[in-house]
Enzyme design. Structure first.
Site, PDB file in Angstrom:
ATOM      1  N   LYS A  89       0.559  -1.461  -0.345  1.00 29.70           N
ATOM      2  CA  LYS A  89       0.099  -0.351   0.262  1.00 29.70           C
ATOM      3  C   LYS A  89       0.659   1.068  -0.364  1.00 29.70           C
ATOM      4  O   LYS A  89       2.550   1.312   0.039  1.00 29.70           O
ATOM      5  CB  LYS A  89      -1.052  -0.313   1.249  1.00 29.70           C
ATOM      6  CG  LYS A  89      -1.755  -1.161   1.258  1.00 29.70           C
ATOM      7  CD  LYS A  89      -2.622  -1.217   2.699  1.00 29.70           C
ATOM      8  CE  LYS A  89      -3.775  -2.191   2.281  1.00 29.70           C
ATOM      9  NZ  LYS A  89      -4.564  -2.130   3.836  1.00 29.70           N
TER      10      LYS A  89
ATOM     11  N   TYR B 122     -12.711  -2.041  -3.253  1.00 30.36           N
ATOM     12  CA  TYR B 122     -13.347  -2.149  -1.728  1.00 30.36           C
ATOM     13  C   TYR B 122     -15.154  -1.991  -1.249  1.00 30.36           C
ATOM     14  O   TYR B 122     -15.380  -1.798  -0.636  1.00 30.36           O
ATOM     15  CB  TYR B 122     -12.624  -0.722  -0.782  1.00 30.36           C
ATOM     16  CG  TYR B 122     -10.951  -1.516  -0.265  1.00 30.36           C
ATOM     17  CD1 TYR B 122     -11.015  -2.417  -0.119  1.00 30.36           C
ATOM     18  CD2 TYR B 122     -10.266  -0.810  -0.721  1.00 30.36           C
ATOM     19  CE1 TYR B 122      -9.055  -2.647   0.889  1.00 30.36           C
ATOM     20  CE2 TYR B 122      -9.236  -0.601  -0.735  1.00 30.36           C
ATOM     21  CZ  TYR B 122      -8.047  -1.850   0.805  1.00 30.36           C
ATOM     22  OH  TYR B 122      -6.883  -1.969   0.559  1.00 30.36           O
TER      23      TYR B 122
ATOM     24  N   ASN C   6      -2.139   0.112   6.982  1.00 32.40           N
ATOM     25  CA  ASN C   6      -1.195  -1.014   7.763  1.00 32.40           C
ATOM     26  C   ASN C   6      -0.563  -1.650   7.084  1.00 32.40           C
ATOM     27  O   ASN C   6      -0.207  -3.063   6.923  1.00 32.40           O
ATOM     28  CB  ASN C   6      -2.452  -2.248   8.024  1.00 32.40           C
ATOM     29  CG  ASN C   6      -3.379  -2.394   7.069  1.00 32.40           C
ATOM     30  OD1 ASN C   6      -3.530  -1.787   6.402  1.00 32.40           O
ATOM     31  ND2 ASN C   6      -4.559  -3.226   8.219  1.00 32.40           N
TER      32      ASN C   6
ATOM     33  N   HIS D 231      -1.990  -5.342   1.934  1.00 32.28           N
ATOM     34  CA  HIS D 231      -3.144  -5.726   1.484  1.00 32.28           C
ATOM     35  C   HIS D 231      -3.314  -7.654   0.878  1.00 32.28           C
ATOM     36  O   HIS D 231      -2.089  -7.266   0.163  1.00 32.28           O
ATOM     37  CB  HIS D 231      -3.703  -5.149   0.101  1.00 32.28           C
ATOM     38  CG  HIS D 231      -5.626  -5.636  -0.279  1.00 32.28           C
ATOM     39  ND1 HIS D 231      -6.091  -6.129   0.674  1.00 32.28           N
ATOM     40  CD2 HIS D 231      -5.949  -6.363  -1.287  1.00 32.28           C
ATOM     41  CE1 HIS D 231      -7.281  -6.933  -0.295  1.00 32.28           C
ATOM     42  NE2 HIS D 231      -6.692  -7.469  -1.152  1.00 32.28           N
TER      43      HIS D 231
ATOM     44  N   GLU E 275     -10.471  -9.573  -7.405  1.00 29.75           N
ATOM     45  CA  GLU E 275      -9.348  -9.084  -6.967  1.00 29.75           C
ATOM     46  C   GLU E 275      -8.498  -8.733  -8.236  1.00 29.75           C
ATOM     47  O   GLU E 275      -7.642  -7.702  -8.596  1.00 29.75           O
ATOM     48  CB  GLU E 275      -8.289  -8.591  -5.444  1.00 29.75           C
ATOM     49  CG  GLU E 275      -9.310  -8.403  -5.390  1.00 29.75           C
ATOM     50  CD  GLU E 275      -9.304  -8.495  -3.445  1.00 29.75           C
ATOM     51  OE1 GLU E 275      -8.327  -8.602  -3.357  1.00 29.75           O
ATOM     52  OE2 GLU E 275     -10.376  -8.038  -2.327  1.00 29.75           O
TER      53      GLU E 275
END
Ligand code: IDP
Ligand code: MG
Length: 151
Positions: A11, A51, A114, A117, A128
Site C-alpha cells: 500500500k 473495496y 497497515n 493488502h 481482485e
C-alpha cells in the site's frame, strides 16, 4: 497439490516508508512464486471495485482516498495454500493485534496505515487480480527451487 493464486498489494504507506524491498523479501522467502508485479497509482474506479465489500463501512471513504493517494505495488503470487500463508505473513488487520514476526506486527501501528493488502479467499483473490492485471501480464516460468519447496 492445492496451488492457489493470491493477490497482494504493497500500500501507499509502505511505498512512502521505503518498505517495498523488505515486504517483497518476506513474500519471496516464503517460497510463493511470483506470477506478475507492477508499480502503479490506483485509479478511483479500481479502488471502488477493490473495496466494494466495505462500501457501507464508515472507514470506506478514507480507505479509497488512502489507496489512491500514492503509488502501490500490485503482486500476483501462487503456491500451496497461498491465501492462508500470505494472510499469516501479513498479520491481523489492526497492527495492535498482529503478532510480532508478521509484516503488520513488526512495522505498523494504525489500522488505517497497515502497509499491505492480501485477498482473504481464493475467489476474492481471482476477482481482485482481475482488477489489476490482464492475462498478458502473467509470466509463465519454473523456479529452480520448486523441487526443494514441494515434496
Ligand atoms: P484486511 O486488510 O486485513 O483484509 P479488511 O477488514 O478487509 O482487512 O479491511 C480492509 C482495509 O480497510 C484494512 O486493511 C484497513 O486498512 C482498513 N480498515 C478496516 N477496518 C478499519 C477501521 O475500523 N478503521 C480504519 N480503517 C479500517
Ligand atoms: Mg480484506
Amino acid at each position: 497439490m492445492k496451488l492457489e493464486k493470491e493477490f497482494i498489494m504493497i500500500k501507499p504507506d509502505a511505498v512512502q516508508r521505503g518498505l517495498i524491498g523488505l515486504i517483497l523479501t518476506r513474500i519471496q522467502r516464503s517460497g510463493l512464486k511470483l506470477l506478475a508485479m507492477k508499480f502503479l497509482q490506483v485509479s478511483q474506479q479500481q479502488a471502488e471495485k477493490h473495496y466494494e465489500v466495505h462500501k457501507e463501512r464508515p472507514f470506506y471513504p478514507g480507505l479509497v482516498k488512502f489507496i489512491t493517494s500514492g503509488p502501490v505495488v500490485a503482486i500476483a503470487v501462487e503456491g500451496l495454500n497461498a491465501v492462508e500463508v500470505t494472510r499469516k505473513l501479513v498479520g491481523a488487520t489492526n497492527p495492535k493485534d498482529a503478532t510480532p514476526g508478521t509484516i503488520r506486527g513488526d512495522f505498523a501501528l494504525d489500522i488505517g496505515r497497515n502497509l499491505i493488502h492480501a485477498s482473504d479467499s481464493v475467489d476474492n483473490a481471482l476477482t481482485e487480480l482481475s482488477i489489476y492485471f490482464n492475462e498478458q501480464e502473467y509470466v509463465s516460468w519454473s523456479p529452480v527451487e520448486n523441487s526443494w519447496l514441494y515434496e
